[in-house]
Design an enzyme around this catalytic site. Structure first.
Site, PDB file in Angstrom:
ATOM      1  N   LYS A 221      64.951  69.384  30.750  1.00 55.79           N
ATOM      2  CA  LYS A 221      65.166  69.645  32.185  1.00 55.79           C
ATOM      3  C   LYS A 221      65.926  70.942  32.400  1.00 55.79           C
ATOM      4  CE  LYS A 221      63.461  65.800  33.976  1.00 55.79           C
ATOM      5  NZ  LYS A 221      63.048  65.030  35.084  1.00 55.79           N
TER       6      LYS A 221
ATOM      7  N   LYS B  89      53.407  63.389  28.923  1.00 50.00           N
ATOM      8  CA  LYS B  89      53.331  62.115  29.637  1.00 50.00           C
ATOM      9  C   LYS B  89      53.039  62.357  31.118  1.00 50.00           C
ATOM     10  CE  LYS B  89      57.975  61.022  31.169  1.00 50.00           C
ATOM     11  NZ  LYS B  89      58.473  60.069  32.103  1.00 50.00           N
TER      12      LYS B  89
ATOM     13  N   LYS C  34      55.926  62.178  37.525  1.00 54.09           N
ATOM     14  CA  LYS C  34      55.834  62.419  38.969  1.00 54.09           C
ATOM     15  C   LYS C  34      56.151  63.860  39.333  1.00 54.09           C
ATOM     16  CE  LYS C  34      59.632  59.195  39.570  1.00 54.09           C
ATOM     17  NZ  LYS C  34      60.781  59.855  38.965  1.00 54.09           N
TER      18      LYS C  34
HETATM   19  P1  ATP Z   1      60.365  62.890  36.452  1.00 48.93           P
HETATM   20  O1  ATP Z   1      59.095  63.646  36.387  1.00 48.93           O
HETATM   21  O2  ATP Z   1      61.122  63.045  37.733  1.00 48.93           O
HETATM   22  O3  ATP Z   1      61.214  63.003  35.230  1.00 48.93           O
HETATM   23  P2  ATP Z   1      58.923  60.544  35.634  1.00 48.93           P
HETATM   24  O4  ATP Z   1      57.618  60.454  36.317  1.00 48.93           O
HETATM   25  O5  ATP Z   1      58.941  61.030  34.250  1.00 48.93           O
HETATM   26  O6  ATP Z   1      59.947  61.367  36.529  1.00 48.93           O
HETATM   27  P3  ATP Z   1      60.939  58.543  35.569  1.00 48.93           P
HETATM   28  O7  ATP Z   1      61.551  58.276  36.890  1.00 48.93           O
HETATM   29  O8  ATP Z   1      61.686  59.411  34.613  1.00 48.93           O
HETATM   30  O9  ATP Z   1      59.476  59.088  35.737  1.00 48.93           O
HETATM   31  O10 ATP Z   1      60.612  57.182  34.855  1.00 48.93           O
HETATM   32  C1  ATP Z   1      60.678  55.896  35.406  1.00 48.93           C
HETATM   33  C2  ATP Z   1      60.404  54.870  34.335  1.00 48.93           C
HETATM   34  O11 ATP Z   1      59.016  54.843  34.055  1.00 48.93           O
HETATM   35  C3  ATP Z   1      61.111  55.178  33.018  1.00 48.93           C
HETATM   36  O12 ATP Z   1      61.485  53.965  32.423  1.00 48.93           O
HETATM   37  C4  ATP Z   1      60.056  55.872  32.234  1.00 48.93           C
HETATM   38  O13 ATP Z   1      60.270  55.725  30.858  1.00 48.93           O
HETATM   39  C5  ATP Z   1      58.781  55.175  32.710  1.00 48.93           C
HETATM   40  N1  ATP Z   1      57.651  56.091  32.709  1.00 48.93           N
HETATM   41  C6  ATP Z   1      57.521  57.201  33.472  1.00 48.93           C
HETATM   42  N2  ATP Z   1      56.366  57.843  33.226  1.00 48.93           N
HETATM   43  C7  ATP Z   1      55.747  57.091  32.295  1.00 48.93           C
HETATM   44  C8  ATP Z   1      54.497  57.211  31.617  1.00 48.93           C
HETATM   45  N3  ATP Z   1      53.709  58.230  31.858  1.00 48.93           N
HETATM   46  N4  ATP Z   1      54.166  56.275  30.723  1.00 48.93           N
HETATM   47  C9  ATP Z   1      54.989  55.229  30.484  1.00 48.93           C
HETATM   48  N5  ATP Z   1      56.170  55.047  31.079  1.00 48.93           N
HETATM   49  C10 ATP Z   1      56.561  55.959  31.966  1.00 48.93           C
END
Ligand code: ATP
Ligand code: LTN
Length: 354
Positions: A136, A220, A223
């Site tokens: 980040k 991965k 969002k």
């Molecule tokens: P950001 O992009 O803001 O970091 P993010 O989309 O990666 O957000 P988080 O809010 O960090 O999502 O994650 C919420 C939860 O969902 C966490 O427990 C994370 O491990 C899980 N998660 C997020 N994206 C995935 C994915 N693509 N596959 C599996 N688990 C996920």
């Protein structure tokens, strides 16, 4: 004699109570998602879907971690809207305020308070090793705040306030949960047992553990990457378009091979998670078919999976009074549990009781 009977009653009541709490005490679960963007298929398959199932067997606390979201710059109006939409989507996915505590992090000030204390039991070096911080701080090179750096301490406070046993998160959060455990262990060691030591509870999205980006299947689905993600609230047309555009490879054979065919393997994983079919079944269904049939079929499966969630969330977001009552009651219940832990912590570190 009267005294004896009273004593026996007291004893058996005590034993009964202890029995109940020993045998029936459900384990505590805590987890949260930042309202830093729209919830995605990754958030659903990797987190929320499991949270819903866990409600039956565990004592669950689920949070919208808006204080974590401001570790990178947010537009205030968007943050407010997304936090409320996220609550509506939690409910639409099946999180139930009668079974679990659902609340917004900034409504329970004990999180910030415990976070400060814990930051005094966390090493600078430990925080410097966090992979998410390294990533980040590269993405936001012009705004590397101390909040971004101490983010895992706030996360540790979230978890430890509720004496959490298990933290259901995706693989990417394992390091943070381990740090939380180290902080708890250190604190318990300096004083005496104060915190339950939590464990990460990582469930696999079928064989994948992670839903990968449709645009770049080596990353991965996240969002903060609108290109490669499917949002929970996307319309069927948008979902179908995103799947038709999904990156695959130059072969034309639908086969699970994560090394050499990451795009197709990701789509198979999504199909399997959306339909409940095994990966083997999924591969059989598409044996001999080209991507022109395969990709829209995955899109259709996801459309059907998300349709009821989207419709219910759209209904709920209009009912502001209901959402308000859910988050207020959630904060009240969460605050009670959190204060108990915080009082204990304040006593141990040597603060004078108010
Ligand atoms: P950001 O992009 O803001 O970091 P993010 O989309 O990666 O957000 P988080 O809010 O960090 O999502 O994650 C919420 C939860 O969902 C966490 O427990 C994370 O491990 C899980 N998660 C997020 N994206 C995935 C994915 N693509 N596959 C599996 N688990 C996920
Ligand atoms: N860091 C997590 C969100 C999060 C969390 C938590 C998860 C904040 N506090 C406590 C589990 C428990 C993330 O980025 N997904």
């Amino acid at each position: 004699r009267g005294k004896l009977i009273k004593l026996n009653r007291l004893r058996s009541a005590g034993a009964g109570q202890r029995g109940v709490s020993m045998e029936n005490k459900k384990k505590r679960i805590f987890s949260g998602i930042q309202p830093s963007g729209e919830l995605t298929l990754g958030s659903y398959m990797g987190a929320i879907k499991n949270w819903v199932a866990l409600q039956e067997e565990y004592d669950c606390v689920y949070c919208i971690v808006d204080m974590h979201a401001i570790t990178v710059r947010q537009v205030p109006g968007d943050l407010r809207r997304r936090a409320l939409e996220q609550l509506a989507q939690y409910l639409a996915c099946g999180l139930d305020p009668r079974k679990s505590i659902l609340f917004i992090q900034s409504h329970v000030p004990q999180h910030a308070e415990l976070s400060w204390v814990l930051s005094c039991y966390t090493q600078f070096g430990e925080l410097s090793r966090m992979t998410q911080f390294k990533q980040k701080s590269q993405q936001h090179a012009d705004n590397i705040t101390s909040g971004l750096f101490t983010y895992p301490v706030l996360m540790a406070a979230d978890i430890l306030l509720y004496q959490t046993d298990l933290v259901p998160v995706g693989e990417d959060q394992r390091q943070h949960v381990e740090l939380c455990r180290d902080i708890a262990q250190r604190f318990n060691g300096v004083y005496s047992d104060t915190f339950v030591l939590p464990e990460a509870f990582i469930q696999r999205v079928d064989q994948g553990a992670r839903v990968m980006s449709l645009g770049n299947p080596l990353n991965k689905m996240s969002k903060s990457d609108p290109e490669g993600c499917v949002n929970l609230m996307d319309s069927p047309e948008v979902i179908q378009r995103k799947f038709k555009r999904a990156v695959t490879d130059s072969e034309t054979c639908v086969r699970y091979d994560k090394e050499n065919k990451p795009g197709v393997s990701n789509l198979l994983t999504i199909y399997s998670a959306a339909t409940g079919k095994s990966l083997e079944e999924a591969q059989e269904i598409f044996a001999g078919q080209g991507y022109g049939v395969f990709k829209p079929a995955v899109g259709d499966a996801v459309i059907e999976l998300l349709r009821p969630i989207r419709e219910e969330a759209a209904r709920l977001i209009k009912d502001k009074a209901h959402l308000e009552s859910v988050y207020r009651e959630g904060a009240r219940r969460a605050g009670r549990v959190a204060q108990r832990t915080l009082d204990k912590v304040h006593r141990k570190v040597g603060f004078i009781a108010r």
